[in-house]
Structure formats: C-alpha cells, structure tokens
Design a protein around this motif. Structure first.
Motif, PDB file in Angstrom:
ATOM      1  N   ARG A 134     -15.042  -3.354 -14.203  1.00 14.37           N
ATOM      2  CA  ARG A 134     -15.261  -2.662 -12.930  1.00 14.37           C
ATOM      3  C   ARG A 134     -13.947  -2.048 -12.450  1.00 14.37           C
ATOM      4  N   ARG A 135     -12.851  -2.815 -12.595  1.00 17.13           N
ATOM      5  CA  ARG A 135     -11.529  -2.328 -12.190  1.00 17.13           C
ATOM      6  C   ARG A 135     -10.477  -2.847 -13.152  1.00 17.13           C
ATOM      7  N   ILE A 136      -9.465  -2.033 -13.377  1.00 20.70           N
ATOM      8  CA  ILE A 136      -8.256  -2.458 -14.080  1.00 20.70           C
ATOM      9  C   ILE A 136      -7.113  -1.947 -13.209  1.00 20.70           C
ATOM     10  N   ASP A 137      -6.431  -2.864 -12.540  1.00 24.50           N
ATOM     11  CA  ASP A 137      -5.403  -2.473 -11.582  1.00 24.50           C
ATOM     12  C   ASP A 137      -4.015  -2.874 -12.067  1.00 24.50           C
ATOM     13  N   ALA A 138      -3.052  -2.013 -11.816  1.00 23.54           N
ATOM     14  CA  ALA A 138      -1.647  -2.337 -11.994  1.00 23.54           C
ATOM     15  C   ALA A 138      -1.089  -2.493 -10.585  1.00 23.54           C
ATOM     16  N   ILE A 139      -0.510  -3.654 -10.293  1.00 23.81           N
ATOM     17  CA  ILE A 139      -0.061  -3.971  -8.930  1.00 23.81           C
ATOM     18  C   ILE A 139       1.439  -4.189  -8.931  1.00 23.81           C
ATOM     19  N   ALA A 140       2.117  -3.622  -7.919  1.00 24.37           N
ATOM     20  CA  ALA A 140       3.558  -3.803  -7.773  1.00 24.37           C
ATOM     21  C   ALA A 140       3.915  -3.894  -6.300  1.00 24.37           C
ATOM     22  N   LYS A 141       4.983  -4.627  -6.021  1.00 25.64           N
ATOM     23  CA  LYS A 141       5.478  -4.724  -4.655  1.00 25.64           C
ATOM     24  C   LYS A 141       6.488  -3.607  -4.438  1.00 25.64           C
ATOM     25  N   VAL A 142       6.249  -2.797  -3.415  1.00 26.11           N
ATOM     26  CA  VAL A 142       7.156  -1.714  -3.047  1.00 26.11           C
ATOM     27  C   VAL A 142       7.555  -1.962  -1.603  1.00 26.11           C
ATOM     28  N   GLY A 143       8.819  -2.272  -1.398  1.00 27.36           N
ATOM     29  CA  GLY A 143       9.242  -2.676  -0.057  1.00 27.36           C
ATOM     30  C   GLY A 143       8.581  -3.999   0.281  1.00 27.36           C
ATOM     31  N   GLU A 144       7.882  -4.030   1.386  1.00 25.19           N
ATOM     32  CA  GLU A 144       7.186  -5.244   1.812  1.00 25.19           C
ATOM     33  C   GLU A 144       5.686  -5.188   1.538  1.00 25.19           C
ATOM     34  N   LYS A 145       5.210  -4.137   0.873  1.00 29.99           N
ATOM     35  CA  LYS A 145       3.780  -3.973   0.651  1.00 29.99           C
ATOM     36  C   LYS A 145       3.446  -4.002  -0.829  1.00 29.99           C
ATOM     37  N   LEU A 146       2.257  -4.522  -1.134  1.00 27.10           N
ATOM     38  CA  LEU A 146       1.737  -4.469  -2.499  1.00 27.10           C
ATOM     39  C   LEU A 146       0.940  -3.183  -2.652  1.00 27.10           C
ATOM     40  N   ARG A 147       1.175  -2.470  -3.743  1.00 28.90           N
ATOM     41  CA  ARG A 147       0.459  -1.228  -4.024  1.00 28.90           C
ATOM     42  C   ARG A 147      -0.206  -1.346  -5.379  1.00 28.90           C
ATOM     43  N   LEU A 148      -1.305  -0.644  -5.555  1.00 25.00           N
ATOM     44  CA  LEU A 148      -1.994  -0.718  -6.836  1.00 25.00           C
ATOM     45  C   LEU A 148      -2.352   0.655  -7.353  1.00 25.00           C
ATOM     46  N   LEU A 149      -2.458   0.717  -8.672  1.00 22.72           N
ATOM     47  CA  LEU A 149      -2.933   1.904  -9.374  1.00 22.72           C
ATOM     48  C   LEU A 149      -4.232   1.512 -10.064  1.00 22.72           C
ATOM     49  N   ASP A 150      -5.286   2.275  -9.847  1.00 17.36           N
ATOM     50  CA  ASP A 150      -6.586   2.015 -10.464  1.00 17.36           C
ATOM     51  C   ASP A 150      -6.606   2.673 -11.834  1.00 17.36           C
ATOM     52  N   LEU A 151      -6.405   1.884 -12.869  1.00 18.36           N
ATOM     53  CA  LEU A 151      -6.300   2.425 -14.220  1.00 18.36           C
ATOM     54  C   LEU A 151      -7.643   2.768 -14.850  1.00 18.36           C
ATOM     55  N   TRP A 197      -1.102   8.605  -6.138  1.00 16.14           N
ATOM     56  CA  TRP A 197      -2.218   7.883  -6.762  1.00 16.14           C
ATOM     57  C   TRP A 197      -2.323   6.415  -6.393  1.00 16.14           C
ATOM     58  N   TYR A 198      -1.396   5.867  -5.622  1.00 21.21           N
ATOM     59  CA  TYR A 198      -1.467   4.445  -5.301  1.00 21.21           C
ATOM     60  C   TYR A 198      -2.405   4.184  -4.126  1.00 21.21           C
ATOM     61  N   ARG A 199      -2.854   2.945  -4.031  1.00 19.38           N
ATOM     62  CA  ARG A 199      -3.577   2.440  -2.856  1.00 19.38           C
ATOM     63  C   ARG A 199      -2.876   1.175  -2.405  1.00 19.38           C
ATOM     64  N   LEU A 200      -2.944   0.886  -1.121  1.00 20.40           N
ATOM     65  CA  LEU A 200      -2.390  -0.379  -0.646  1.00 20.40           C
ATOM     66  C   LEU A 200      -3.307  -1.512  -1.085  1.00 20.40           C
ATOM     67  N   PHE A 201      -2.700  -2.590  -1.527  1.00 17.86           N
ATOM     68  CA  PHE A 201      -3.455  -3.768  -1.955  1.00 17.86           C
ATOM     69  C   PHE A 201      -3.670  -4.656  -0.741  1.00 17.86           C
ATOM     70  N   ARG A 202      -4.897  -5.089  -0.553  1.00  9.73           N
ATOM     71  CA  ARG A 202      -5.214  -5.992   0.552  1.00  9.73           C
ATOM     72  C   ARG A 202      -5.703  -7.309  -0.039  1.00  9.73           C
ATOM     73  N   ARG A 203      -5.254  -8.402   0.532  1.00 10.74           N
ATOM     74  CA  ARG A 203      -5.568  -9.734  -0.004  1.00 10.74           C
ATOM     75  C   ARG A 203      -7.064  -9.978  -0.081  1.00 10.74           C
ATOM     76  N   HIS A 204      -7.854  -9.373   0.785  1.00 14.46           N
ATOM     77  CA  HIS A 204      -9.291  -9.621   0.775  1.00 14.46           C
ATOM     78  C   HIS A 204     -10.027  -8.823  -0.290  1.00 14.46           C
ATOM     79  N   GLU A 205      -9.340  -7.879  -0.944  1.00 13.48           N
ATOM     80  CA  GLU A 205      -9.985  -7.128  -2.024  1.00 13.48           C
ATOM     81  C   GLU A 205     -10.225  -8.047  -3.210  1.00 13.48           C
ATOM     82  N   ARG A 206     -11.294  -7.806  -3.902  1.00 13.71           N
ATOM     83  CA  ARG A 206     -11.627  -8.587  -5.087  1.00 13.71           C
ATOM     84  C   ARG A 206     -11.468  -7.704  -6.316  1.00 13.71           C
TER      85      ARG A 206
END
Length: 73
Positions: free
Chosen positions: A13-30, A53-62
C-alpha cells in the motif's frame, strides 16, 4: 529503496522513506512514480526532503492496514 519500490510497489500500500529534517519527520512516498524519478536524479538526500515531493510524517499515520507504527507514549 526506490529501485525496490519500482519493481514491488504493486504488492504494498505504501513504501515510505522517512528522515528527520530539523525538528520534523518528513517522508517520501516511493510508490509514487514521480517521486521515484526525482530520487533517481537527485544530487543528495537533503534536497529530496526539502523539495516539493515530501510530506510531513505524523505519528498517527499508519504505514499499512496490517502494520502500524508503535505508539511511544
């Protein structure tokens, strides 16, 4: 990981690459072909996570219906 997503995206359904940039987690939907194309020509990872192309990662996302991110609260 983008190469793996290119050949296996239909199985996930999803393949995400996640990285911390500054104080926020960002993701790329691969699973997104345009994101994979951008990854292929990027000069560095920082430009990807700060680009369009990034989206902010939220802890409640699955990550999927079956595999959830553990809650650390």
């Amino acid at each position: 990981m983008a190469i793996y997503a290119e050949t296996h995206a239909e199985y996930y359904r999803r393949i995400d690459a996640i990285a911390k940039v500054g104080e926020k987690l960002r993701l790329l939907d691969l699973t997104d072909k345009k994101v994979r194309e951008t990854v292929a020509v990027a000069s560095d990872a920082k430009s990807l996570y700060e680009g369009a192309w990034y989206r902010l990662f939220r802890r409640h996302e699955r990550l999927s219906e079956k595999a959830a991110i553990p809650d650390e609260s």
